[in-house]
Scaffold this motif. Sequence first.
Motif, PDB file in Angstrom:
ATOM      1  N   LEU A 108      -2.395   2.890 -17.421  1.00 57.76           N
ATOM      2  CA  LEU A 108      -1.953   2.326 -16.146  1.00 57.76           C
ATOM      3  C   LEU A 108      -0.881   1.264 -16.368  1.00 57.76           C
ATOM      4  O   LEU A 108      -1.050   0.343 -17.165  1.00 57.76           O
ATOM      5  N   MET A 109       0.236   1.393 -15.637  1.00 58.77           N
ATOM      6  CA  MET A 109       1.341   0.446 -15.728  1.00 58.77           C
ATOM      7  C   MET A 109       1.423  -0.455 -14.496  1.00 58.77           C
ATOM      8  O   MET A 109       1.683  -1.651 -14.606  1.00 58.77           O
ATOM      9  N   ALA A 110       1.249   0.126 -13.286  1.00 61.46           N
ATOM     10  CA  ALA A 110       1.365  -0.642 -12.046  1.00 61.46           C
ATOM     11  C   ALA A 110       0.566   0.051 -10.960  1.00 61.46           C
ATOM     12  O   ALA A 110       0.351   1.269 -10.994  1.00 61.46           O
ATOM     13  N   SER A 111       0.139  -0.733  -9.959  1.00 58.33           N
ATOM     14  CA  SER A 111      -0.608  -0.190  -8.828  1.00 58.33           C
ATOM     15  C   SER A 111      -0.322  -1.056  -7.607  1.00 58.33           C
ATOM     16  O   SER A 111      -0.343  -2.290  -7.696  1.00 58.33           O
ATOM     17  N   GLY A 112       0.006  -0.410  -6.470  1.00 60.02           N
ATOM     18  CA  GLY A 112       0.300  -1.162  -5.256  1.00 60.02           C
ATOM     19  C   GLY A 112       0.824  -0.267  -4.156  1.00 60.02           C
ATOM     20  O   GLY A 112       0.829   0.965  -4.270  1.00 60.02           O
ATOM     21  N   ALA A 113       1.278  -0.900  -3.070  1.00 62.62           N
ATOM     22  CA  ALA A 113       1.761  -0.148  -1.913  1.00 62.62           C
ATOM     23  C   ALA A 113       3.198   0.332  -2.077  1.00 62.62           C
ATOM     24  O   ALA A 113       3.662   1.159  -1.281  1.00 62.62           O
ATOM     25  N   ASP A 114       3.898  -0.171  -3.088  1.00 60.43           N
ATOM     26  CA  ASP A 114       5.298   0.217  -3.296  1.00 60.43           C
ATOM     27  C   ASP A 114       5.348   1.549  -4.036  1.00 60.43           C
ATOM     28  O   ASP A 114       4.691   1.725  -5.069  1.00 60.43           O
ATOM     29  N   SER A 115       6.157   2.478  -3.507  1.00 63.12           N
ATOM     30  CA  SER A 115       6.264   3.801  -4.129  1.00 63.12           C
ATOM     31  C   SER A 115       7.304   3.839  -5.240  1.00 63.12           C
ATOM     32  O   SER A 115       7.560   4.900  -5.797  1.00 63.12           O
ATOM     33  N   PHE A 116       7.930   2.707  -5.570  1.00 63.53           N
ATOM     34  CA  PHE A 116       8.949   2.633  -6.619  1.00 63.53           C
ATOM     35  C   PHE A 116       8.413   1.860  -7.816  1.00 63.53           C
ATOM     36  O   PHE A 116       7.685   0.871  -7.664  1.00 63.53           O
ATOM     37  N   LEU A 117       8.794   2.324  -8.986  1.00 69.29           N
ATOM     38  CA  LEU A 117       8.531   1.592 -10.221  1.00 69.29           C
ATOM     39  C   LEU A 117       9.872   1.344 -10.906  1.00 69.29           C
ATOM     40  O   LEU A 117      10.628   2.284 -11.166  1.00 69.29           O
TER      41      LEU A 117
END
Length: 364
Positions: free
Chosen positions: A206-215
């Motif tokens: 896992l790198m990131a998790s949230g409401a944003d659909s962009f990494l």
Amino acid sequence: MSWLEFGLLTMVITGSQGCLKCSKEAIALQEDFKNSYLENKLQRDPELKTKLQQLLDNIMETLSNQPIDRKKYMGSIDELTLKKLTVYFKRSLNQIKENNFEGEQLFNELMWSLQKLVSYFQEVMPQVAKLYCSNECGQMIYIFISCFSCVTNQYSCTKNVKCGERKVQVEKDEDLILDCALKWHKASHGVKTYRFYRMVGNKEELMASGADSFLTKKDANEKDAGIYRCKMVDTSGYTSSQLDFQVVVLPSKENTTWFVPPPPLVPPPSSFPPPPSSMLSPLPVTVKNPLTLGISSRAPPPEADWTAWKVSVITGGVLFFIVVAFLFYYRHMAKKEEEEDEEEDDNNKSDSDSDSDSESESES
């Protein structure tokens, strides 16, 4: 039995009620127009008042009596479209109130406004039908309101969760951006969480998790190349869609080496013993004729500088023009003075002749 068949059966049992009647605001607007505006406006004409009230009720019922069509009208409506329909209905009634129509004109304007309401309803409902199973992959959640019972129900359209793989190329030292959003994500109901993973073998890190659909990862390098994965999950943690990315890091264009110098020459190994240290000291060298490096035959010839020549020609041309103009002017003025002198001499000569003639006449 599908939810569409269930809706049709409900329509037959309960009878039509109308999509617009599922809006409390629309019902309040209708009652206020019937019992307040028309009552005060048509106190002296109860027959027209009753006629207009019935017309308004019939149109509200007519909105749901459209032919059931999978692509045009499915007997259900979403919250956003119902709100748009309510706003349009409110605007139509307010325009009639503001213009203060009378008698037959009031009837015609109300009829015309309600017909436009039906046309607008027929225009927006196909957009609702397009939402159903518009997802190409994954699970899409719908919240629809029945136009016949005004009951709100949740539906889902489930397809293959895996939505394929995208190839992403990024130059070194540039920003790596992974976009996980699909077209149907916005229309899907509920809170969405996007989780980004780095695939190491068959394991997900896992790198990131949230409401944003962009990494976004700054300053990409060779270590960032590889497989990434993005999952959109619902509030219960169920995966609604999965999208993989194959990232390739390209060399930076600014740091590209176009010429590689040859390696230094290394003398071949020798079987002879190394010379003594006294022989390794530098010896003075005298050069009688120092070497002078000329211009390489492969180098482009030097370009001639014509700037000074151009300035000289332009300056000389300007001076020549000034001199010619001055000479022409001087010659013209001299000629003019000469002509004036000749004219003055002629005048003096004529005056002297006239005087001599007068004297001879007097003597005679």
